[in-house]
Design a protein around this motif. Structure first.
Motif, short mmCIF file in Angstrom:
data_model
loop_
_atom_site.label_atom_id
_atom_site.label_comp_id
_atom_site.label_asym_id
_atom_site.label_seq_id
_atom_site.Cartn_x
_atom_site.Cartn_y
_atom_site.Cartn_z
N ALA A 1 43.27 -40.65 2.50
CA ALA A 1 42.66 -41.90 2.96
C ALA A 1 42.25 -42.76 1.76
O ALA A 1 42.44 -43.98 1.76
CB ALA A 1 41.46 -41.61 3.85
N ARG A 2 41.69 -42.13 0.74
CA ARG A 2 41.31 -42.85 -0.49
C ARG A 2 42.55 -43.49 -1.12
O ARG A 2 42.49 -44.60 -1.66
CB ARG A 2 40.64 -41.87 -1.45
N ALA B 1 51.83 -39.28 2.33
CA ALA B 1 51.49 -38.51 1.13
C ALA B 1 51.81 -37.04 1.35
O ALA B 1 51.15 -36.35 2.14
CB ALA B 1 50.01 -38.68 0.80
N LEU B 2 52.81 -36.55 0.63
CA LEU B 2 53.14 -35.13 0.64
C LEU B 2 52.14 -34.36 -0.21
O LEU B 2 51.63 -34.87 -1.21
CB LEU B 2 54.54 -34.91 0.09
N ALA B 3 51.88 -33.11 0.20
CA ALA B 3 50.96 -32.28 -0.58
C ALA B 3 51.28 -30.81 -0.38
O ALA B 3 51.58 -30.38 0.74
CB ALA B 3 49.51 -32.55 -0.17
N GLY C 1 42.07 -42.04 10.75
CA GLY C 1 43.20 -42.88 11.16
C GLY C 1 44.53 -42.47 10.61
O GLY C 1 45.50 -43.25 10.65
N LEU C 2 44.63 -41.24 10.10
CA LEU C 2 45.87 -40.75 9.50
C LEU C 2 46.69 -39.95 10.49
O LEU C 2 46.15 -39.16 11.27
CB LEU C 2 45.56 -39.84 8.30
N GLY C 3 48.01 -40.09 10.42
CA GLY C 3 48.90 -39.18 11.11
C GLY C 3 49.05 -37.90 10.30
O GLY C 3 48.81 -37.88 9.09
#
Length: 294
Positions: free
Chosen positions: A226-227, A194-196, A252-254
């Motif tokens: 995560a959601r 997910a880009l932001a 748990g995200l990169g």
């Protein structure tokens, strides 16, 4: 949480993932085959690229919604200003995208005659390279035509990914989080990033967040990703600090920031614990990090 184990990706073995932005944009014109091959020769662990659908439904490697003056040289009809999704692959191939260098990137070298390639052609040309692919689907939720084609776009990209056999070493990557939701529906085993841009795409009332309400997360970017059910949060590097990285890792995200070019910024995001980074200058970053963190 993800089905791939903790922080699945090129960093799973502890190395710092160094990804060439649009190939090696600081060195070779963007999204050219020559640029990707240059980055591979330098020793990157990943390649970031942009894709769009042509008018005849082919996934092509290109960033902008139109053919821009200053980056494109027509060799047949003058197509400057035309939308990519109005043009066939045959028409797109008439555009020289390698002869012009960007004045803001003084280290770029021209590659006259370079042409727009399809995603299939790029993956085939680089089939022997041991790299991860971060494939950014350019989709604008404010563009009705792109919204209408969103599902077919994602389906087409996934078909190319599966045909090339890179399902376990790629990310479907987008600012338009609805793209990632469609990807999850169609191919849940393909990793999603997910880009932001905090304050722009990640903001109250933003149309870029798919079904995720910004207000439910109080500005917590990692919590929102995560959601969403993505595997990687990819913010503008200016938004990356140890608190964001720690929060992402807890979930748990990169963490894969963009676009990191200056030595001080490289050191800052690495010291914050980011799992990788996207850069215009993979040669500089590889030298600075001594070919990655072990």
């Amino acid at each position: 949480m993800t089905g791939f184990g903790t922080r699945a990706g090129p960093w799973a073995d502890g190395r710092l993932d160094i990804e060439g932005h649009r190939g090696a944009m600081g060195l070779v014109p963007e999204n050219t085959l020559e640029g990707f091959l240059a980055a591979i020769r330098l020793g990157v662990s990943g390649l970031e690229l942009d894709v769009r659908l042509s008018g005849d439904g082919t996934v092509v490697v290109w960033h902008d919604p139109v053919l821009l003056d200053g980056r494109c040289v027509p060799t047949e009809e003058d197509l400057i200003g035309a939308r990519v999704d109005d043009l066939t692959v045959r028409q797109l191939r008439t555009i020289d995208i390698g002869s012009l260098v960007r004045p803001d990137l003084p280290d770029q070298r021209a590659v006259p005659g370079a042409r727009i390639v399809t995603l299939s052609e790029l993956l085939e040309a680089c089939a022997d390279a041991d790299v991860w692919w971060t494939i950014e689907l350019k989709s604008n939720p404010l563009d009705a035509r792109e919204v209408d084609r969103r599902r077919s776009f994602v389906d087409s990209v996934l078909a190319v990914i599966h045909a090339a056999g890179i399902e376990r070493r790629c990310f479907v990557h987008s600012f338009d989080w609805a793209v990632l939701e469609v990807s999850h529906e169609l191919a849940p085993d393909v990793l999603r990033s997910a880009l932001a841009d905090v304050g722009d795409t990640f903001a109250a009332g933003s149309p870029w967040l798919g079904s995720v309400p910004w207000e439910d997360h109080g500005g917590d970017l990692a919590g929102a990703v995560a959601r969403l059910g993505a595997h990687v949060v990819s913010p503008d590097h200016r938004s990356v600090d140890a608190a964001l990285v720690d929060r992402a890792h807890t979930l748990g995200l990169g963490v894969l920031p963009w676009t990191v070019n200056e030595p001080a910024d490289v050191r800052r995001v690495v010291d914050a614990g980011a799992d990788g980074l996207v850069t215009d200058y993979p040669d500089r970053v590889l030298a600075l990090t001594r070919h990655g963190r072990t």
